[in-house]
Design a protein around this motif. Sequence first.
Motif, PDB file in Angstrom:
ATOM      1  N   SER A   1       0.877  -1.172   0.000  1.00  0.00           N
ATOM      2  CA  SER A   1       0.000   0.000   0.000  1.00  0.00           C
ATOM      3  C   SER A   1       0.911   1.218   0.000  1.00  0.00           C
ATOM      4  O   SER A   1       2.129   1.097   0.167  1.00  0.00           O
ATOM      5  CB  SER A   1      -0.883   0.011   1.255  1.00  0.00           C
ATOM      6  OG  SER A   1      -0.087   0.185   2.416  1.00  0.00           O
ATOM      7  N   GLU A   2       0.332   2.400  -0.160  1.00  0.00           N
ATOM      8  CA  GLU A   2       1.160   3.607  -0.191  1.00  0.00           C
ATOM      9  C   GLU A   2       1.876   3.819   1.134  1.00  0.00           C
ATOM     10  O   GLU A   2       3.050   4.195   1.170  1.00  0.00           O
ATOM     11  CB  GLU A   2       0.306   4.829  -0.534  1.00  0.00           C
ATOM     12  CG  GLU A   2       1.133   6.084  -0.750  1.00  0.00           C
ATOM     13  CD  GLU A   2       0.320   7.265  -1.249  1.00  0.00           C
ATOM     14  OE1 GLU A   2       0.439   8.352  -0.658  1.00  0.00           O
ATOM     15  OE2 GLU A   2      -0.435   7.094  -2.224  1.00  0.00           O
ATOM     16  N   SER A   3       1.194   3.555   2.239  1.00  0.00           N
ATOM     17  CA  SER A   3       1.824   3.742   3.553  1.00  0.00           C
ATOM     18  C   SER A   3       2.933   2.710   3.773  1.00  0.00           C
ATOM     19  O   SER A   3       3.980   3.020   4.345  1.00  0.00           O
ATOM     20  CB  SER A   3       0.784   3.655   4.668  1.00  0.00           C
ATOM     21  OG  SER A   3       0.131   2.391   4.651  1.00  0.00           O
TER      22      SER A   3
ATOM     23  N   LEU B   1       4.708   1.426   1.484  1.00  0.00           N
ATOM     24  CA  LEU B   1       5.794   1.805   0.581  1.00  0.00           C
ATOM     25  C   LEU B   1       6.767   2.754   1.278  1.00  0.00           C
ATOM     26  O   LEU B   1       7.983   2.547   1.253  1.00  0.00           O
ATOM     27  CB  LEU B   1       5.214   2.461  -0.675  1.00  0.00           C
ATOM     28  CG  LEU B   1       6.213   2.884  -1.757  1.00  0.00           C
ATOM     29  CD1 LEU B   1       6.895   1.659  -2.350  1.00  0.00           C
ATOM     30  CD2 LEU B   1       5.504   3.674  -2.850  1.00  0.00           C
ATOM     31  N   LEU B   2       6.239   3.794   1.895  1.00  0.00           N
ATOM     32  CA  LEU B   2       7.093   4.769   2.573  1.00  0.00           C
ATOM     33  C   LEU B   2       7.890   4.112   3.694  1.00  0.00           C
ATOM     34  O   LEU B   2       9.081   4.396   3.876  1.00  0.00           O
ATOM     35  CB  LEU B   2       6.254   5.920   3.130  1.00  0.00           C
ATOM     36  CG  LEU B   2       7.033   7.046   3.815  1.00  0.00           C
ATOM     37  CD1 LEU B   2       8.025   7.679   2.854  1.00  0.00           C
ATOM     38  CD2 LEU B   2       6.084   8.100   4.375  1.00  0.00           C
TER      39      LEU B   2
ATOM     40  N   ASP C   1       9.791   8.952  -5.598  1.00  0.00           N
ATOM     41  CA  ASP C   1       8.657   8.646  -4.709  1.00  0.00           C
ATOM     42  C   ASP C   1       7.337   8.788  -5.448  1.00  0.00           C
ATOM     43  O   ASP C   1       6.421   7.974  -5.275  1.00  0.00           O
ATOM     44  CB  ASP C   1       8.700   9.574  -3.492  1.00  0.00           C
ATOM     45  CG  ASP C   1       7.584   9.298  -2.504  1.00  0.00           C
ATOM     46  OD1 ASP C   1       7.460   8.144  -2.044  1.00  0.00           O
ATOM     47  OD2 ASP C   1       6.815  10.237  -2.201  1.00  0.00           O
ATOM     48  N   LYS C   2       7.228   9.811  -6.281  1.00  0.00           N
ATOM     49  CA  LYS C   2       5.999  10.017  -7.059  1.00  0.00           C
ATOM     50  C   LYS C   2       5.707   8.803  -7.934  1.00  0.00           C
ATOM     51  O   LYS C   2       4.568   8.306  -7.977  1.00  0.00           O
ATOM     52  CB  LYS C   2       6.145  11.267  -7.932  1.00  0.00           C
ATOM     53  CG  LYS C   2       4.967  11.515  -8.897  1.00  0.00           C
ATOM     54  CD  LYS C   2       5.267  12.693  -9.816  1.00  0.00           C
ATOM     55  CE  LYS C   2       4.132  12.946 -10.793  1.00  0.00           C
ATOM     56  NZ  LYS C   2       2.927  13.480 -10.121  1.00  0.00           N
TER      57      LYS C   2
ATOM     58  N   LYS D   1       4.838   5.573  -5.954  1.00  0.00           N
ATOM     59  CA  LYS D   1       3.439   5.636  -5.526  1.00  0.00           C
ATOM     60  C   LYS D   1       2.496   5.370  -6.695  1.00  0.00           C
ATOM     61  O   LYS D   1       1.478   4.680  -6.560  1.00  0.00           O
ATOM     62  CB  LYS D   1       3.135   7.002  -4.901  1.00  0.00           C
ATOM     63  CG  LYS D   1       3.762   7.210  -3.541  1.00  0.00           C
ATOM     64  CD  LYS D   1       3.502   8.630  -3.036  1.00  0.00           C
ATOM     65  CE  LYS D   1       4.107   8.853  -1.670  1.00  0.00           C
ATOM     66  NZ  LYS D   1       3.953  10.272  -1.217  1.00  0.00           N
ATOM     67  N   TYR D   2       2.821   5.942  -7.856  1.00  0.00           N
ATOM     68  CA  TYR D   2       2.012   5.711  -9.054  1.00  0.00           C
ATOM     69  C   TYR D   2       1.972   4.220  -9.388  1.00  0.00           C
ATOM     70  O   TYR D   2       0.911   3.667  -9.696  1.00  0.00           O
ATOM     71  CB  TYR D   2       2.586   6.497 -10.227  1.00  0.00           C
ATOM     72  CG  TYR D   2       1.950   6.161 -11.566  1.00  0.00           C
ATOM     73  CD1 TYR D   2       0.772   6.788 -11.972  1.00  0.00           C
ATOM     74  CD2 TYR D   2       2.514   5.207 -12.405  1.00  0.00           C
ATOM     75  CE1 TYR D   2       0.184   6.469 -13.185  1.00  0.00           C
ATOM     76  CE2 TYR D   2       1.935   4.888 -13.627  1.00  0.00           C
ATOM     77  CZ  TYR D   2       0.772   5.516 -14.007  1.00  0.00           C
ATOM     78  OH  TYR D   2       0.176   5.194 -15.212  1.00  0.00           O
TER      79      TYR D   2
END
Length: 421
Positions: free
Chosen positions: A165-167, A169-170, A345-346, A349-350
């Motif tokens: 998920s995006e979270s 990922l970070l 990062d962009k 996320k994509y």
Amino acid sequence: MYIFCLLNESEFESYVNQAEHGNYLQTKEMGRLKTQRGASVSFPALKDEQNNVVIAALMTKTKLGVGYVFDIDGLEVPKENEALLSEFFEKLKKHAKDEAGLYLTVTPNAPYSTYDYRGNPLSEKNEALMRTFVNSGFAHEGFYQGYAADGNPQWIYKKDLAGYSESDLLKSYGKDAKYSLNKAGSFGIRTRELAYEELGLFKEITERTSVRRNFTDKTLEYYQTVFQAYGERAKFVVAEINFQTYLDSLSEQKKKLEQKLLDVEAFLEVNPNSRKKNNQKREFSDELSTFEKRILDGEQMLKENGEHVSLACALFLTCPHETVYLFSGTEEKYKKLYAPFLIQDKMLKYSVAENIPVYNFYGIEGVFDGSDGILKFKQAFNGYAEEKIGTFKLIINPTKYKGYMLLKHTREFISKLRGRG
């Protein structure tokens, strides 16, 4: 029993989109790019008795003096089906011979071995695939370290994104990436995709970068052709800053830090021997000096460049199976603003949002002693390295090939003699 045929673009696209594995080199968009740049493109394939495509590839055909060279770059190899691959090569060889082929080169999209981000082996060498090619008459072109002159790297760096998920990922990033993203975000840097009409800006940044790093940049026409051939699957991303917004942000952060320092100093007036607070005072004082220097630098940048400035750019190509980071440029005087981290990062996320399972950071040197600065940047996002299995060559017409090589060496020799004169 398999039937050899040449697919049309639509058939090849259907095969690629339904396949378990794929890569950006084996897509209809890459076929269109090669065609627009003057190559002859075809899609050789094998079909089973139910007319299902079981293996297919994008192949180029290039004229040489006495024949043609055929090339397949990024071939997706069927897993644990040596017989299928061998039959494909046998029928491909016959097809190339019928088309006056001199030789065929194949570069599989397959690792020879994989390594963790520190360069420690994660797998055995892929000797089985090597044997399959050799048994089909191919000769291996050899391994190497360093960056490829032809843009086809021996070593690449990847990150698997399936299930993120995006979270998540970070959280998966290394501390350097997290720090840099926090810093870049606090500076008010923004990222966006460029329109076709703005590709000149992209070219300006990559060209200045190529001069500084001593590599050959692509032409503006090339970038325009990529944009046209790939459409939405080509992402020309730029990171930009408004220096007035940047200065406002720094001033606000400086005020908060000054208040923290005042609070610590007030505490120390009552408790002068507090080790923790004395350490905080030194820490906050050092940070304050850094902010003051950044504000002075920012004011100078605003004065010299105006409010809106482009800091970095990168080109990404996407397909259902991977996002690949191909080319980039960074303005040297703004490197301390960490803009390239925001661009990566962009697109990470994509990729997660689009359920693209693999993020391909592309080429590295294959040297893990800390000397490869590009690897260090990519390592910050955590991932793994692949040593690709390389390129294989199959001679189709030995007699004509010998004549071609003799002519080539003669021309090179004459050219050297002329150079000495």
